[in-house]
Design an enzyme around this catalytic site. Structure first.
Site, PDB file in Angstrom:
ATOM      1  N   GLU A   1       0.831  -1.222   0.000  1.00  0.00           N
ATOM      2  CA  GLU A   1       0.000   0.000   0.000  1.00  0.00           C
ATOM      3  C   GLU A   1       0.855   1.257   0.000  1.00  0.00           C
ATOM      4  O   GLU A   1       0.723   2.120   0.864  1.00  0.00           O
ATOM      5  CB  GLU A   1      -0.944  -0.025   1.205  1.00  0.00           C
ATOM      6  CG  GLU A   1      -1.887  -1.216   1.175  1.00  0.00           C
ATOM      7  CD  GLU A   1      -2.973  -1.176   2.240  1.00  0.00           C
ATOM      8  OE1 GLU A   1      -2.698  -0.642   3.331  1.00  0.00           O
ATOM      9  OE2 GLU A   1      -4.068  -1.691   1.988  1.00  0.00           O
TER      10      GLU A   1
ATOM     11  N   GLU B   1      -5.787  -8.290  -0.983  1.00  0.00           N
ATOM     12  CA  GLU B   1      -6.425  -8.061   0.314  1.00  0.00           C
ATOM     13  C   GLU B   1      -7.882  -7.722   0.080  1.00  0.00           C
ATOM     14  O   GLU B   1      -8.202  -6.810  -0.689  1.00  0.00           O
ATOM     15  CB  GLU B   1      -5.781  -6.893   1.077  1.00  0.00           C
ATOM     16  CG  GLU B   1      -4.433  -7.185   1.635  1.00  0.00           C
ATOM     17  CD  GLU B   1      -3.920  -6.068   2.552  1.00  0.00           C
ATOM     18  OE1 GLU B   1      -4.738  -5.377   3.180  1.00  0.00           O
ATOM     19  OE2 GLU B   1      -2.694  -5.911   2.610  1.00  0.00           O
TER      20      GLU B   1
HETATM   21  C1  BG6 Z   1      -4.462  -2.858   4.875  1.00  0.00           C
HETATM   22  C2  BG6 Z   1      -3.136  -3.389   5.336  1.00  0.00           C
HETATM   23  O1  BG6 Z   1      -4.385  -1.490   4.986  1.00  0.00           O
HETATM   24  O2  BG6 Z   1      -5.613  -3.198   5.565  1.00  0.00           O
HETATM   25  C3  BG6 Z   1      -3.205  -4.498   6.351  1.00  0.00           C
HETATM   26  O3  BG6 Z   1      -2.294  -3.727   4.283  1.00  0.00           O
HETATM   27  C4  BG6 Z   1      -4.376  -4.285   7.266  1.00  0.00           C
HETATM   28  O4  BG6 Z   1      -1.983  -4.544   7.005  1.00  0.00           O
HETATM   29  C5  BG6 Z   1      -5.651  -4.280   6.454  1.00  0.00           C
HETATM   30  O5  BG6 Z   1      -4.449  -5.181   8.331  1.00  0.00           O
HETATM   31  C6  BG6 Z   1      -6.925  -4.155   7.273  1.00  0.00           C
HETATM   32  O6  BG6 Z   1      -6.845  -3.042   8.105  1.00  0.00           O
HETATM   33  P1  BG6 Z   1      -7.061  -3.158   9.666  1.00  0.00           P
HETATM   34  O7  BG6 Z   1      -6.792  -1.791  10.192  1.00  0.00           O
HETATM   35  O8  BG6 Z   1      -8.478  -3.585   9.830  1.00  0.00           O
HETATM   36  O9  BG6 Z   1      -6.105  -4.180  10.159  1.00  0.00           O
END
Ligand code: BG6
Length: 469
Positions: A177, A368
């Site tokens: 990211e 993701e």
């Molecule tokens: C992304 C990241 O921003 O979102 C992850 O690459 C992160 O590291 C994921 O865990 C979800 O966000 P959060 O804050 O719910 O863990």
């Protein structure tokens, strides 16, 4: 003419994704140095402690102890039929200070074992070089990416791990990211603003240094692992105009471009023409060294990996604000919202895949996507997370539609297939997993792993290559 896919193609990569710092724990084991994730008591959205306080609890220090339990955990991923598993190498296990003359052999050996285990279980490793894990020493000693020396340190680290794992790992990502340099430069690049500094100048200059490092890394990668693929990784949850008012529409495009610009540099090999206007309006004067532009042009990535969690809407004049889920403006009345204010929008994923493929025409990888929720155990200790099944099913359907639209999609790695520490807030309570981990926000619990209802559902989805929905 190439035929569009009506089904998920053979060889589609299915699996899950985690980051070293959110799962491994063992924060000083086997010669590891401190990395920045170790100094956030409440995640990267909140305060960072330059010095660790003995009174405070830091969730990444133990995380879910994946460092010691990875065999058991990967066996469960294999039970879900994963053919790919994404994690990061924590930079500070390999170069504890970041500027060390020699790598830490114990750290290298750990990832050797980890990747061997994945391969043994039939999973391709998909490895992120830097997932919010800048070594603390580089921040303290050099000011992190403010300093061009970071380019050499990073490239040296990348070459070290490419050489070491070239026969084991064929899919790589550079910076997780990277466009979060704009929203959260502390987590994304170890950049914490000092008195007298201009934030916009800092963001764009340090990002430029990362782009040069990206180009040099891609160059080295193509020499060392010619049969592999390396991608850029961006946070690309989307944002819609709040209304059809032209001001809302245009400014939403301007907001989106602030993310896409990162893709433009690493994929098209040049800053987009609108970058000049952004810098002018933000008062940023980015310094280029001779040769930077040529390097960026010559060494572009092979694919675009991205995270997609939600959409939001933007209204004209609203400050540009975002977190780990992406840009965040005004809630959309048509969408459901999680307890963390993230709005669920599967169609938005199809929209995003089409938007990105129209723009870049290179393979896309959804690395993701997932649902962070509060999971309750029933009287039998079971979690019937039908809401998570619904979330994944609808998003996977959207990918299938995008394939029919003609978009090239390489794979899907669900975020957090096992409960891990939230990057944004440091909580355990925000659970994404198909596998429950018995641990709470304060670090209590047995660390026992247990399957949720979504576990068998996801296993079955992959077994049918996504074509049973
Ligand atoms: C992304 C990241 O921003 O979102 C992850 O690459 C992160 O590291 C994921 O865990 C979800 O966000 P959060 O804050 O719910 O863990």
């Amino acid at each position: 003419m190439r035929q569009n896919h009506h089904e998920f193609p053979e060889g589609f990569l299915w699996g899950g994704a985690i980051a070293a710092n959110q799962a491994e724990g063992a924060y000083l084991a086997d010669g590891k140095g401190l990395d920045i994730s170790n100094g956030f008591p409440h995640g990267i959205k909140h305060d960072y402690d330059r010095e660790l306080s003995p009174e405070k609890f830091y969730p990444t220090h133990e995380a879910i102890d994946f460092y010691h339990r990875y065999k058991e955990d990967l066996a469960m991923m294999a039970e879900m039929n994963f053919n790919v598993f994404r994690t990061s190498i924590n930079w500070s296990r390999i170069f504890p200070n970041g500027d060390d003359a020699e790598p830490n052999e114990a750290g290298l050996r750990y990832y050797d074992d980890l990747f061997d285990e994945m391969l043994k279980l039939g999973m391709q490793p998909l490895v992120t070089l830097s997932h919010y894990e800048t070594p603390v020493h580089l921040v303290k000693e050099y000011g992190s990416w403010r300093n061009r020396k970071l380019i050499d340190f990073f490239v040296n680290y990348a070459i070290t791990v490419f050489e070491r794992y070239k026969n084991k790992v064929k899919y790589w990502l550079t910076f997780n990211e990277i466009n979060n340099m704009r929203r959260m430069p502390g987590g994304a690049g170890g950049i914490f603003i000092e008195e007298g500094e201009d934030l916009q100048q800092l963001i764009y200059q340090t990002s430029h240094h990362m782009f040069v490092a990206n180009a040099l890394t891609v160059k080295a990668f193509h020499e060392i692992i010619p049969d592999g693929q390396i991608g850029a990784m961006l946070s690309l949850s989307n944002v819609y105009p709040h209304t059809c008012r032209p001001e809302d529409v245009f400014e939403t495009m301007e907001l989106r471009r602030r993310s896409l610009m990162f893709g433009d540099v690493m994929i098209r090999g040049a800053y987009p023409s609108y970058a000049n206007r952004i810098w002018e309006e933000e008062g940023a004067a980015v310094i280029f060294e001779e040769g930077d532009e040529a390097l960026i042009a010559a060494h572009t990535v092979d694919f675009l990996a991205f995270s997609y969690y939600r959409t939001s809407t933007h209204e004209y004049g609203q400050p540009f604000y975002g977190d780990t889920g992406g840009d965040q403006g005004t809630p959309n009345p048509y969408l459901e919202t999680t307890p963390w204010g993230w709005q669920i929008d599967p169609i938005g994923l199809r929209y995003t895949l089409n938007e990105l493929y129209d723009r870049y025409q290179i393979p896309l990888f959804v690395v993701e996507n997932g649902l962070g929720q509060i999971d309750e155990l029933d009287e039998n200790g079971f979690i019937n997370d039908t809401y998570r099944i619904d979330y994944v099913r609808e998003h996977v359907k959207s990918i299938k539609e995008a394939l029919r639209d003609g978009v090239e999609v390489m794979g899907y790695t669900y975020w957090g297939p096992i409960d891990i520490i939230s990057a944004g807030t440091g909580e355990m309570k925000k659970r994404y997993g198909f596998i429950y981990v018995d641990r709470d926000n304060d670090g209590n619990g047995t660390m026992e792993r247990r399957k949720k209802a979504s576990f068998d559902w996801y296993a079955n989805l992959i077994k049918h290559n996504g074509n049973n929905i």
